[in-house]
Design an enzyme around this catalytic site. Structure first.
Site, PDB file in Angstrom:
ATOM      1  N   HIS A 165     -10.601  -7.051   8.153  1.00 40.56           N
ATOM      2  CA  HIS A 165     -11.273  -6.702   6.946  1.00 40.56           C
ATOM      3  C   HIS A 165     -12.646  -5.996   7.408  1.00 40.56           C
ATOM      4  CE1 HIS A 165      -8.250  -9.841   5.994  1.00 40.56           C
ATOM      5  NE2 HIS A 165      -8.245  -9.252   4.823  1.00 40.56           N
ATOM      6  N   GLU A 186       0.980  -1.201   0.150  1.00 42.01           N
ATOM      7  CA  GLU A 186      -0.004  -0.033   0.293  1.00 42.01           C
ATOM      8  C   GLU A 186       0.765   1.347   0.010  1.00 42.01           C
ATOM      9  OE1 GLU A 186      -0.783  -2.795   1.550  1.00 42.01           O
ATOM     10  OE2 GLU A 186      -2.610  -3.281   0.819  1.00 42.01           O
TER      11      GLU A 186
END
Lengths: 324, 435
Positions: free
Chosen positions: A127, A60
């Site tokens: 998540h 990321e």
């Protein structure tokens, strides 16, 4: 006309911006050949080619770093975080670099960092998170959290056109559950403007994201008891629509601040401060928060069910506040 | 008991700083609670400030002559070897000590009387008074604001609260108002309400939520604001209106102008009105009076204040002894005062001792206004704009220059008859001006 889902609306927004502005491109993990974990970018590789739909390594920090560099070179990158939870890996790039670039040497960084956030899909602690407040606390960023398909499209387009970094949190619970008819013509939803989803006279429920529906469901139930909730959807957290918040509170005089994010340091605390500073003499009862408890999102479905704010929670607090 | 910080108190709305003019105690001195500790001067009030606690003056942090913002700590009182502050009934045992907020000079409204917040904090709790004033009713910020705006004591809603624990809710107070709240005076006053002196309602809070620019008031602005509200609360204002035909007067002015100019005086219409008022005041001296307690004070001099617009507000220089002046003398005085008002060269003496005031709401074409009396006077005359109008004279319509005059008078001492006779006299003179 066909109904457009929330996830499809995001895709349409990016797609249209890529068609109209060749500086716009997407990058992220599996956004190309696979079409994205949630299919937001499906079909883009075929349509726009590999120069504008870039599969990246699982990093990321690299994704956002590359996006910032491209933005400084005049591009309009849309970076996907496969799950918003992992945006923390790019934290330094976003908060120290993108957010401060304009302030340090006058170069804006027109990037969009988007990704699915939120729980309710049994995703567990990695998540399901709502990481918006890390970024709301970072001057120089804009943070949006759409709740409808219309806003999802209008806000992604506004974010892409914005001259500064915009963090765009999609709610994955809404991806395929929410659909509506969208206008065929080009439109945007301005960043920083809230929307009243339901007019009411007794209590303002100020919320955003998936909790808008929790509030609306509670409002429908409470209506039968003669309690009229007003539901204000913030849509943008940074900047947020202070005027709309104060206006609503001044009309109803009681307020519930509802979000799926955890309690301490959540946006409700900020709103509570603003309301008590600027509308104290309009309050007919205490400012109430309804949030997730201060724990990670549990994996166990019954525990997650307990963790997330529910319609019953809103109804309970609304009844208490109404009687106050 | 810990040290007590002494702070610069707020001496009124819109006062943000104060100057320490004199310390009445030195470092190391013993001071009793409520004993005068220092003197301050603000834009409006000079005052002695009482000590918030008993003890030894440990530190003086602000020197004489220094100006500091309100709530600045100016001194520290330590408990030292002093008697404990809660020495009972100290105020009662020492009648010469002022227990209330610091005295303010007469004639100046002191504004909110929380002169020494520090003193209040330190004071022993007096639940009866404090709870009584607010009302022991549970409510909310909103309800208290609605109550204040509608001048309702929450005590009158005792037992009517429908919220949790009998809390008075928005609905309760709104339905109470809808049903016609009884006038606050007729409500059974709780015993504790008695000592509360009638004071102006607190101004509504600034609730505008959009962007604003906040600019501190100038001293003149503050002073005007203070004076106007003070006057409204002091006098029973009534305003009467008279229409005056000044056609001939204007002709006379044109005729006199060159002659006056030779004497270095610009002749406006104002001197005529001043002289007419002075002549009428001689017949109705009540117009030239003041109220002093139970007495009416008639002033022998007729000192006519003329309201003058200046950049920063309004100032009222005074034509002294107008009764001793002819038209030329009055015109000269007005010229001089007006000029010096605009060039900021007025002396304090120029604005003192007015006994009657003339103002000019017609200056920018206004028909007429209802002026506020300039305290401690009891009457003020307003001059509307002079305009040509169709007037009926002997059943014929003529074009005449007309002006409307207003007289706001204090009905405590001037009745309508006197006011109207005075104005009729002014009208007579102006319409039949003899050169």
């Amino acid at each position: 006309m066909a109904l457009t889902t929330y996830v499809e609306a995001i895709k349409q927004g990016i797609w249209e911006e890529m068609e109209s502005d060749e500086r716009v491109f997407v990058l992220g993990e599996d956004v190309g050949i696979y079409g994205g974990a949630f299919k937001v970018t499906a079909g883009m590789l075929e349509k726009f080619g590999e120069l504008r739909v870039i599969d990246t390594p699982i990093s990321e920090s690299a994704i956002v770093g590359a996006a910032i560099g491209a933005a400084l070179m005049g591009m309009r990158p849309v970076a996907e975080m496969q799950f918003a939870d992992f945006i923390s890996c790019a934290f330094d790039q976003i908060t120290n670099f993108a957010a401060k670039c304009r302030y340090r040497w006058g170069a804006g960084v027109p990037i969009v960092v988007r990704g699915p956030s939120g729980g309710g899909v049994h995703g567990g602690p990695f998540h399901s998170q709502n990481p918006e407040m890390y970024f709301v606390h970072t001057p120089g960023l804009k943070v949006v959290c759409p709740s409808t398909a219309y806003d999802a499209k209008g806000l992604i387009k506004a974010a892409i056109r914005d001259p500064d970094p915009v963090i765009y949190f999609e709610h994955k619970f809404l991806y395929r559950r929410i659909k509506e008819e969208l206008p065929t013509e080009d439109y945007i939803v301005p960043i920083g403007k809230a929307a009243i989803r339901r007019k009411g006279t007794d209590i303002s429920v100020i919320t955003y994201g998936a909790m808008v529906y929790t509030a609306l469901d509670a409002a429908k139930e409470l209506e039968k008891e003669g309690i009229e909730l007003e539901v204000l959807d913030l849509r943008s957290l940074l900047p947020f629509d202070k005027e709309a918040v104060l206006d609503s509170v001044k009309r109803t005089n009681k307020v519930i601040l509802l979000h799926e994010d955890t309690e301490i340091g959540g946006f409700a605390g900020e709103l509570a401060a603003v309301i008590s500073e600027e509308a104290f003499e309009y309050l007919d009862g205490p400012i109430r928060r309804i949030t997730a408890p201060n724990t990670p999102v549990p994996y166990s479905p019954p525990l997650e069910e307990f963790f997330l704010p529910k319609v019953a929670d809103v109804m309970r607090v609304a009844r208490e506040l109404n009687a106050y | 008991m810990a040290d007590t910080k002494v702070i610069m108190p707020q001496m009124g709305e819109s006062i943000f700083e104060g100057t320490i003019t004199k310390w009445l105690k030195k470092t190391g001195d013993h001071v009793e609670r409520d004993e005068p500790l220092f003197e301050i001067s603000t834009d409006k009030v000079d005052s002695e400030i009482p000590a918030p606690a008993s003890g030894t003056v440990k530190e003086i942090l602000v020197k004489e002559g220094q100006t500091v913002q309100i709530n600045t700590v100016v001194a520290v009182i330590g408990d030292g070897a002093a008697k404990p502050a809660e020495a009972p009934a100290a105020p009662a045992a020492k009648p010469e000590v002022k227990t209330g907020p610091a005295e303010s000079k007469p004639g100046v409204a002191a504004g909110p009387t929380d002169a020494a917040p520090a003193a209040k904090e330190q004071a022993r709790p007096e639940p009866a008074v404090h709870l009584g004033e607010r009302g022991e009713q549970r409510s909310s910020p909103l309800v208290r604001r609605i109550a204040r705006e509608n001048n309702i004591s929450l005590n009158t809603l005792a037992g009517r609260g429908t919220g949790i624990n009998g809390r008075i809710t928005k609905r309760d107070i709104l339905s109470f108002i809808e049903q016609g709240a009884p006038a606050p005076a007729s409500a059974p006053a709780p015993a504790a309400a008695a000592p509360a002196a009638p004071k102006p309602a607190a101004p509504a809070p600034m609730t505008f939520t959009g962007d604003v620019e906040r600019v501190p008031m100038t001293n003149m602005r503050k002073s005007i604001a203070e004076h106007m509200v003070h006057s409204r609360h002091t006098s029973a204002h009534v305003t009467t209106f008279f229409e005056v035909d000044v056609t001939n007067l204007l002709k006379i002015r044109e005729k006199l102008k060159p002659e006056f100019e030779r004497s270095g005086v610009k002749l406006t219409v104002t001197p005529f009105f001043v002289q007419a008022a002075v002549t009428a005041i001689k017949k109705f001296p009540i117009i030239n009076s003041s109220v002093d307690g139970d007495a009416i004070v008639y002033k022998r001099a007729i000192n006519v204040g003329i309201a003058v617009n200046v950049e920063s507000g309004l100032i009222v220089p005074v034509v002294k002894h107008a009764e001793e002046k002819n038209l030329l003398g009055i015109a000269r005085a007005i010229n001089d005062l007006g000029e010096r008002a605009r060039t900021k060269k007025l002396t304090p003496d120029d604005v003192r001792d007015g006994t009657f005031t003339i103002t000019n709401p017609g200056q920018y074409g206004g028909l007429i206004g209802t002026p506020i009396i300039n305290q401690p006077q009891v009457a003020i005359m307003g001059m509307g704009g002079i305009k040509k109008r169709a007037a009926v004279i002997d059943d014929a319509i003529a074009i005449r220059s007309m002006i409307i005059l207003s007289l706001s008078f204090d009905h405590r001492v001037i009745d309508g008859a006197a006011a109207d006779q005075f104005m009729a006299d002014v009208q007579q003179q102006l319409e039949n001006w003899a050169v």
